[in-house]
Write an enzyme that holds these catalytic residues in place. Sequence first.
Site, PDB file in Angstrom:
ATOM      1  N   LYS A 155      28.029  72.849 -49.915  1.00  0.00           N
ATOM      2  CA  LYS A 155      27.274  71.603 -50.356  1.00  0.00           C
ATOM      3  C   LYS A 155      27.378  70.561 -49.238  1.00  0.00           C
ATOM      4  CE  LYS A 155      28.315  67.861 -52.308  1.00  0.00           C
ATOM      5  NZ  LYS A 155      27.274  66.833 -51.528  1.00  0.00           N
ATOM      6  N   GLU A 230      40.331  67.733 -45.313  1.00  0.00           N
ATOM      7  CA  GLU A 230      40.321  66.855 -44.109  1.00  0.00           C
ATOM      8  C   GLU A 230      39.901  65.587 -44.671  1.00  0.00           C
ATOM      9  OE1 GLU A 230      41.624  68.093 -41.402  1.00  0.00           O
ATOM     10  OE2 GLU A 230      41.367  70.085 -41.481  1.00  0.00           O
ATOM     11  N   CYS A 264      36.497  60.897 -38.209  1.00  0.00           N
ATOM     12  CA  CYS A 264      37.900  60.893 -38.717  1.00  0.00           C
ATOM     13  C   CYS A 264      38.851  60.608 -37.909  1.00  0.00           C
ATOM     14  CB  CYS A 264      38.255  62.152 -39.729  1.00  0.00           C
ATOM     15  SG  CYS A 264      37.706  63.506 -38.988  1.00  0.00           S
ATOM     16  N   GLU A 355      40.581  52.323 -43.176  1.00  0.00           N
ATOM     17  CA  GLU A 355      39.551  53.119 -42.322  1.00  0.00           C
ATOM     18  C   GLU A 355      38.071  52.352 -42.384  1.00  0.00           C
ATOM     19  OE1 GLU A 355      38.074  57.073 -43.405  1.00  0.00           O
ATOM     20  OE2 GLU A 355      38.346  57.581 -41.514  1.00  0.00           O
TER      21      GLU A 355
HETATM   22  O1  TXE Z   1      32.634  60.164 -48.935  1.00  0.00           O
HETATM   23  P1  TXE Z   1      32.835  61.234 -49.938  1.00  0.00           P
HETATM   24  P2  TXE Z   1      31.546  59.273 -48.658  1.00  0.00           P
HETATM   25  C1  TXE Z   1      35.323  57.951 -45.578  1.00  0.00           C
HETATM   26  C2  TXE Z   1      34.665  56.716 -44.923  1.00  0.00           C
HETATM   27  C3  TXE Z   1      33.401  56.522 -45.655  1.00  0.00           C
HETATM   28  C4  TXE Z   1      33.895  56.931 -46.972  1.00  0.00           C
HETATM   29  C5  TXE Z   1      32.799  57.272 -47.974  1.00  0.00           C
HETATM   30  O2  TXE Z   1      35.460  55.696 -44.708  1.00  0.00           O
HETATM   31  O3  TXE Z   1      32.876  55.233 -45.505  1.00  0.00           O
HETATM   32  O4  TXE Z   1      34.715  57.817 -46.823  1.00  0.00           O
HETATM   33  O5  TXE Z   1      32.044  58.289 -47.524  1.00  0.00           O
HETATM   34  C6  TXE Z   1      31.173  65.278 -51.913  1.00  0.00           C
HETATM   35  N1  TXE Z   1      33.536  66.143 -56.291  1.00  0.00           N
HETATM   36  N2  TXE Z   1      35.020  59.375 -44.879  1.00  0.00           N
HETATM   37  O6  TXE Z   1      31.106  58.487 -49.811  1.00  0.00           O
HETATM   38  O7  TXE Z   1      32.156  60.551 -51.226  1.00  0.00           O
HETATM   39  C7  TXE Z   1      29.896  64.352 -51.322  1.00  0.00           C
HETATM   40  O8  TXE Z   1      28.871  64.863 -52.134  1.00  0.00           O
HETATM   41  C8  TXE Z   1      33.390  67.080 -55.300  1.00  0.00           C
HETATM   42  C9  TXE Z   1      35.792  59.686 -44.193  1.00  0.00           C
HETATM   43  O9  TXE Z   1      30.398  60.138 -47.804  1.00  0.00           O
HETATM   44  O10 TXE Z   1      34.186  61.418 -50.169  1.00  0.00           O
HETATM   45  C10 TXE Z   1      30.096  64.461 -49.922  1.00  0.00           C
HETATM   46  O11 TXE Z   1      29.420  66.158 -49.917  1.00  0.00           O
HETATM   47  N3  TXE Z   1      32.631  66.525 -54.259  1.00  0.00           N
HETATM   48  C11 TXE Z   1      35.738  61.169 -43.803  1.00  0.00           C
HETATM   49  C12 TXE Z   1      31.611  64.799 -49.678  1.00  0.00           C
HETATM   50  O12 TXE Z   1      32.354  64.932 -50.801  1.00  0.00           O
HETATM   51  C13 TXE Z   1      32.405  65.329 -53.851  1.00  0.00           C
HETATM   52  C14 TXE Z   1      34.321  61.696 -43.714  1.00  0.00           C
HETATM   53  C15 TXE Z   1      32.354  63.508 -48.975  1.00  0.00           C
HETATM   54  O13 TXE Z   1      31.939  62.513 -49.750  1.00  0.00           O
HETATM   55  C16 TXE Z   1      32.842  64.395 -55.039  1.00  0.00           C
HETATM   56  C17 TXE Z   1      33.300  61.223 -44.750  1.00  0.00           C
HETATM   57  C18 TXE Z   1      33.283  64.892 -56.186  1.00  0.00           C
HETATM   58  N4  TXE Z   1      33.711  63.965 -57.338  1.00  0.00           N
HETATM   59  C19 TXE Z   1      33.897  60.052 -45.459  1.00  0.00           C
HETATM   60  N5  TXE Z   1      32.165  63.367 -54.915  1.00  0.00           N
HETATM   61  C20 TXE Z   1      36.394  61.614 -42.480  1.00  0.00           C
HETATM   62  N6  TXE Z   1      37.560  60.689 -42.211  1.00  0.00           N
HETATM   63  O14 TXE Z   1      35.964  62.295 -41.896  1.00  0.00           O
HETATM   64  C21 TXE Z   1      31.521  63.111 -53.638  1.00  0.00           C
HETATM   65  N7  TXE Z   1      31.542  64.452 -53.172  1.00  0.00           N
END
Ligand code: TXE
Length: 453
Positions: A155, A230, A264, A355
């Site tokens: 996904k 991660e 990250c 972050e």
């Molecule tokens: O992350 P999410 P978001 C951090 C960074 C960013 C913040 C929010 O600070 O501003 O997180 O980003 C899926 N069950 N990082 O909102 O929500 C979602 O669809 C299963 C740091 O994008 O964690 C997406 O595919 N899956 C990080 C993925 O999870 C779920 C990289 C990430 O989304 C879900 C990204 C659920 N309940 C964001 N809810 C890094 N450090 O690399 C969401 N998803």
Amino acid sequence: MTSTFTLINPATAQPIREIARADVAQTDAAIARAVIAQRAWGSLAPVARADALRAFARVVEAHVEELAQLEVRNSGHPIGSARWEASHVAQVLNFYAGAPERLSGQQIPVAGGLDVTFHEPYGVVGIIVPWNFPMTIASWGFAPALAAGNAVVLKPAELTPLTAIRLGELALDAGLPEGLFTVITGSGSVVGQRFVSHPDVRKVVFTGSTSVGTDVAAGCARELKPVTLELGGKSANIVFADADLEKAAAAAPGAVFDNAGQDCCARSRILVERSVYDRFLELLEPAVQAWRVGDPADEGTDMGPLISASHRSTVAGFLDGANVAFRGAAPEGDGFWFAPTVVLADRADRIAREEVFGPVVAVLPFDDEADAIGLANDTAYGLAGSIWTENLGRAVRVSRGVKSGVLSVNSHSSVRYWTPFGGMKASGLGRELGPDAAEHFTETKNVFFATDA
Ligand code: TXE
């Protein structure tokens, strides 16, 4: 019922395309097809799986430019970075194409027979990908998972699915069987959660925020399902007085502003030994001014826009009340632009602890080696970090003292597909990439063959 969501080009704020939002029934159907495809794939000769992955790598190689252009439009990555990312996917596939024939078990001495271990694939692996590096992070999961004999359902993030969708099509063009590697677009709470709860998904790989990752891990625990996480980071770039300061300052912008800080591994805290703090800032300013922010389609661009309007407001919120030392330049007008920003911070400041995931770096002074290690570790996270010093003993001591999964001395490198990658503390669980990644997508089976007559 299937609804859609609209993709936006972050450099222009214009809509690109409508994307289907899969529901639970569609997710279940893809998982059911994956179960069937995996049975055949898992029982193929290792060389046949290796050949299939090499063919996939070749097709990706032939589409590097197309994939890169998609990433420019969908994610705002500079074209040079996007080409690197697409080539990296092919390299990751080639590297793990070497794994099927190397998944050797052990022979363990046991009286009265022969005891051997096998690395059995889990079955179906669910991979949940964030928006910051859509292609590369996807490949770190699907390449070793497929090599180990699993099927994959993947996904992509809602904001950035285009390259993952294309990789799914290229897998079929390369001859991978239908259902073996399926990209399912949709929301995290529906498709992602279904990977967590579905009994036929036997392992989950999640990259994203620490809060969602924690929920994913809790859900996997209820199903007794292994999970690799991660998560976020607040990595330190530690500059000692005995470092090559010119080199450290010249490299610092790339270490935090690459991908507009949406990384990250971003070294979003620069810790500088107090005696060279002023000198380092003098050297840092021209390096930040030289960091080129602009049209991601331009070959000369170092940094594009942020991913979305709402993310830009979140990043801007971190500057409320912050002591800004200096900023670089960014384009005006449409697009989610944000100028690189250097903030002088105190240890308790929000900007020094949370972050940001944007092009904002906090600079803090430290007193000595022990203080540097203590300050670097004064965070919930533990993903990456850098140490700049000309003193070899200090480089060894500090790299052993900092609680992070991926460190570099006198450089900022974090990701090489043939070395392990992952975080400590709130930055994650498990490791991706490196020589052992395919094995992480297997469980060990021990079989004793009695030989007594
Ligand atoms: O992350 P999410 P978001 C951090 C960074 C960013 C913040 C929010 O600070 O501003 O997180 O980003 C899926 N069950 N990082 O909102 O929500 C979602 O669809 C299963 C740091 O994008 O964690 C997406 O595919 N899956 C990080 C993925 O999870 C779920 C990289 C990430 O989304 C879900 C990204 C659920 N309940 C964001 N809810 C890094 N450090 O690399 C969401 N998803």
